[in-house]
Write a protein that holds these residues in place. Structure first.
Motif, PDB file in Angstrom:
ATOM      1  N   ALA A  23       0.825  -1.217   0.000  1.00 37.22           N
ATOM      2  CA  ALA A  23       0.000   0.000   0.000  1.00 37.22           C
ATOM      3  C   ALA A  23       0.854   1.260   0.000  1.00 37.22           C
ATOM      4  CB  ALA A  23      -0.930  -0.012   1.209  1.00 37.22           C
ATOM      5  N   TRP A  44      -3.589   6.790   7.999  1.00 40.66           N
ATOM      6  CA  TRP A  44      -3.044   6.018   6.884  1.00 40.66           C
ATOM      7  C   TRP A  44      -2.979   4.532   7.235  1.00 40.66           C
ATOM      8  CZ3 TRP A  44      -2.855   5.916   1.992  1.00 40.66           C
ATOM      9  CH2 TRP A  44      -1.958   5.098   1.309  1.00 40.66           C
ATOM     10  N   CYS A  48      -4.786   1.538   5.184  1.00 40.81           N
ATOM     11  CA  CYS A  48      -4.044   0.389   4.654  1.00 40.81           C
ATOM     12  C   CYS A  48      -4.600  -0.925   5.188  1.00 40.81           C
ATOM     13  CB  CYS A  48      -2.561   0.503   4.995  1.00 40.81           C
ATOM     14  SG  CYS A  48      -1.734   1.847   4.145  1.00 40.81           S
ATOM     15  N   GLU A  52      -6.311  -3.823   2.825  1.00 41.64           N
ATOM     16  CA  GLU A  52      -5.873  -5.220   2.810  1.00 41.64           C
ATOM     17  C   GLU A  52      -7.045  -6.168   3.051  1.00 41.64           C
ATOM     18  OE1 GLU A  52      -2.572  -5.619   5.484  1.00 41.64           O
ATOM     19  OE2 GLU A  52      -1.314  -4.274   4.278  1.00 41.64           O
TER      20      GLU A  52
END
Length: 90
Positions: A23, A44, A48, A52
């Motif tokens: 990512a 962030w 991420c 996923e």
């Protein structure tokens, strides 16, 4: 306010389309509000993590795959041209 679900979905689509599960390679696609100066941070990281989780559910259409393939070819051509201009090829 940052919409983590929306951004995570977009990130997952980028990752799937590029066939790249890192990512961090896509942080530059997003507004500065989603990450700090180091490209990390709680928002962030949450994006991420969610991307996923979403990755297995993302379906890329044939048209999208074709667009990714074109972009990949164009990038490769640009990289080859740059290497030629710098005298890095045989």
């Amino acid at each position: 306010m940052v919409n983590i679900e929306k951004i995570a979905t977009e990130l997952a689509r980028l990752m799937k389309g590029a066939n790249d599960d890192d990512a961090g390679n896509f942080a530059h696609y997003f507004d500065d509000a989603v990450y700090d100066d180091e490209g990390k941070g709680p928002i962030w990281n949450a994006i991420c993590d969610r991307a996923e989780e979403l990755l297995p559910t993302i379906v890329i259409t044939g048209e999208e795959w074709a667009a990714w393939a074109r972009a990949d070819r164009e990038l490769s051509a640009c990289e080859r041209y740059e290497q030629q201009q710098l005298g890095l090829t045989a």
